[in-house]
Design a protein around this motif. Sequence first.
Motif, PDB file in Angstrom:
ATOM      1  N   VAL A  50       0.853  -1.197   0.000  1.00 22.88           N
ATOM      2  CA  VAL A  50       0.000   0.000   0.000  1.00 22.88           C
ATOM      3  C   VAL A  50       0.886   1.243   0.000  1.00 22.88           C
ATOM      4  O   VAL A  50       2.067   1.180   0.363  1.00 22.88           O
ATOM      5  N   ALA A  51       0.318   2.377  -0.391  1.00 19.14           N
ATOM      6  CA  ALA A  51       1.027   3.652  -0.336  1.00 19.14           C
ATOM      7  C   ALA A  51       0.918   4.227   1.071  1.00 19.14           C
ATOM      8  O   ALA A  51      -0.168   4.245   1.660  1.00 19.14           O
ATOM      9  N   VAL A  52       2.032   4.680   1.621  1.00 17.51           N
ATOM     10  CA  VAL A  52       2.004   5.278   2.960  1.00 17.51           C
ATOM     11  C   VAL A  52       2.035   6.806   2.903  1.00 17.51           C
ATOM     12  O   VAL A  52       1.740   7.477   3.893  1.00 17.51           O
ATOM     13  N   PHE A  53       2.390   7.355   1.731  1.00 19.29           N
ATOM     14  CA  PHE A  53       2.352   8.803   1.538  1.00 19.29           C
ATOM     15  C   PHE A  53       1.724   9.107   0.181  1.00 19.29           C
ATOM     16  O   PHE A  53       1.749   8.277  -0.729  1.00 19.29           O
ATOM     17  N   GLU A  54       1.148  10.296   0.076  1.00 15.53           N
ATOM     18  CA  GLU A  54       0.615  10.744  -1.202  1.00 15.53           C
ATOM     19  C   GLU A  54       0.876  12.231  -1.345  1.00 15.53           C
ATOM     20  O   GLU A  54       1.054  12.949  -0.362  1.00 15.53           O
ATOM     21  N   ARG A  55       0.909  12.689  -2.586  1.00 13.14           N
ATOM     22  CA  ARG A  55       1.199  14.091  -2.845  1.00 13.14           C
ATOM     23  C   ARG A  55       0.032  14.983  -2.421  1.00 13.14           C
ATOM     24  O   ARG A  55      -1.120  14.612  -2.560  1.00 13.14           O
ATOM     25  N   GLU A  56       0.384  16.169  -1.907  1.00 15.22           N
ATOM     26  CA  GLU A  56      -0.612  17.175  -1.543  1.00 15.22           C
ATOM     27  C   GLU A  56      -0.030  18.538  -1.887  1.00 15.22           C
ATOM     28  O   GLU A  56       0.791  19.083  -1.156  1.00 15.22           O
ATOM     29  N   GLY A  57      -0.441  19.084  -3.035  1.00 12.00           N
ATOM     30  CA  GLY A  57       0.150  20.324  -3.510  1.00 12.00           C
ATOM     31  C   GLY A  57       1.616  20.109  -3.810  1.00 12.00           C
ATOM     32  O   GLY A  57       2.006  19.178  -4.513  1.00 12.00           O
ATOM     33  N   ARG A  58       2.467  20.950  -3.218  1.00  9.06           N
ATOM     34  CA  ARG A  58       3.911  20.792  -3.398  1.00  9.06           C
ATOM     35  C   ARG A  58       4.522  19.851  -2.374  1.00  9.06           C
ATOM     36  O   ARG A  58       5.697  19.504  -2.465  1.00  9.06           O
ATOM     37  N   GLY A  59       3.735  19.460  -1.412  1.00 12.64           N
ATOM     38  CA  GLY A  59       4.258  18.592  -0.361  1.00 12.64           C
ATOM     39  C   GLY A  59       3.656  17.204  -0.411  1.00 12.64           C
ATOM     40  O   GLY A  59       3.145  16.759  -1.438  1.00 12.64           O
ATOM     41  N   ILE A  60       3.731  16.504   0.712  1.00 18.57           N
ATOM     42  CA  ILE A  60       3.165  15.177   0.825  1.00 18.57           C
ATOM     43  C   ILE A  60       2.373  15.081   2.120  1.00 18.57           C
ATOM     44  O   ILE A  60       2.556  15.876   3.038  1.00 18.57           O
ATOM     45  N   ARG A  61       1.499  14.116   2.188  1.00 15.19           N
ATOM     46  CA  ARG A  61       0.793  13.834   3.436  1.00 15.19           C
ATOM     47  C   ARG A  61       0.670  12.330   3.601  1.00 15.19           C
ATOM     48  O   ARG A  61       0.686  11.578   2.627  1.00 15.19           O
ATOM     49  N   ILE A  62       0.567  11.909   4.825  1.00 14.41           N
ATOM     50  CA  ILE A  62       0.485  10.492   5.123  1.00 14.41           C
ATOM     51  C   ILE A  62      -0.908   9.966   4.778  1.00 14.41           C
ATOM     52  O   ILE A  62      -1.911  10.662   4.955  1.00 14.41           O
ATOM     53  N   THR A  63      -0.998   8.743   4.260  1.00 17.81           N
ATOM     54  CA  THR A  63      -2.277   8.138   3.915  1.00 17.81           C
ATOM     55  C   THR A  63      -2.881   7.487   5.160  1.00 17.81           C
ATOM     56  O   THR A  63      -2.233   7.376   6.203  1.00 17.81           O
ATOM     57  N   ARG A  64      -4.106   7.000   5.030  1.00 14.77           N
ATOM     58  CA  ARG A  64      -4.732   6.340   6.182  1.00 14.77           C
ATOM     59  C   ARG A  64      -4.006   5.035   6.517  1.00 14.77           C
ATOM     60  O   ARG A  64      -3.934   4.636   7.673  1.00 14.77           O
ATOM     61  N   TYR A  65      -3.456   4.376   5.467  1.00 17.19           N
ATOM     62  CA  TYR A  65      -2.662   3.185   5.728  1.00 17.19           C
ATOM     63  C   TYR A  65      -1.362   3.565   6.446  1.00 17.19           C
ATOM     64  O   TYR A  65      -0.893   2.856   7.339  1.00 17.19           O
TER      65      TYR A  65
END
Length: 308
Positions: A50-65
């Motif tokens: 599973v993905a543990v991070f995803e892109r958010e604008g220019r940064g990243i954020r942690i996923t629910r997993y």
Amino acid sequence: MINSRIKFRHLYTFIEVARQKSVVRAAEILNVSQPAVTKTIRELEEALGVAVFEREGRGIRITRYGEVFLRHAGAALTALRQGMDSVSQELFDSAPPVRIGALPTVSTRIMPRAMMLFLAEKTGSRVKIVTGDNAVLMEQLRVGDLDLVVGRLASPEKMAGLSFEHLYSEQVVFIVRPGHPLLDGRRSIFEGLADYPVLMPTRGSIIRPSVEQFLIANGVATLPVQVETISDAFGRVFVRSSEAVWIISAGVVAGDVADGTLATLPIDTSETRGPVGLTIRADSNPSAPLSILMQTIRQAAVEIMPGR
């Protein structure tokens, strides 16, 4: 079965990226290249499926997993550190170390007395005390870098998996140098704030929301000259040598007000009162030295804040 592809470096890198919310900053702290951090996270995601991070604008954020895995990764590193501490204890015949995060409000008021009481117990334990922003300290506590945080109660969403013990309540105060023009009572203090630099708690600090609400409730929508800081050393020097107004927790400057080097503006700030206490991980099993230190902090709070 534990996936043998997940190594210590995967956990440590994942936790640091989650803490910094940035691959670049995590790479700087870990002293490795950005591509190395990215590669390590990809290996972890492949192992987990599973993905543990995803892109958010220019940064990243942690996923629910990622949020789910973070809780267990932090617990795993904590257990590993405790194991290493236990080995060190056997090797050097010393008690396990105690790592404390203390907000400025207790660093200057409660912790000195608590440490005197703790050292008198002669536990032989090494003590590490760090100060900083409440959000940073809470994250360090969550992932096992700290054993205890002493300060204000965090917001409900930040308290998942943590346990809080109330010691006393504290409010913010408006601090100036002795002889400041706003002390003469000739004009409304709230109207006069616009004429002076105002030191405000940073946006990530635990008292910022209550300070903003208090100002708005008293007709102060904006402050033309505003400096954000959580540095009590800077605040003391700057206020003593200028016309600035410092909005800060009472405990940080209690000694300065008592000895007359700083003065409190006559404002009723009782509505900004908030609980101060001990925060630990809900699943933690405090060592004997940590339990003793927690008790000395309770005792110091009773001595210094008798009304509580």
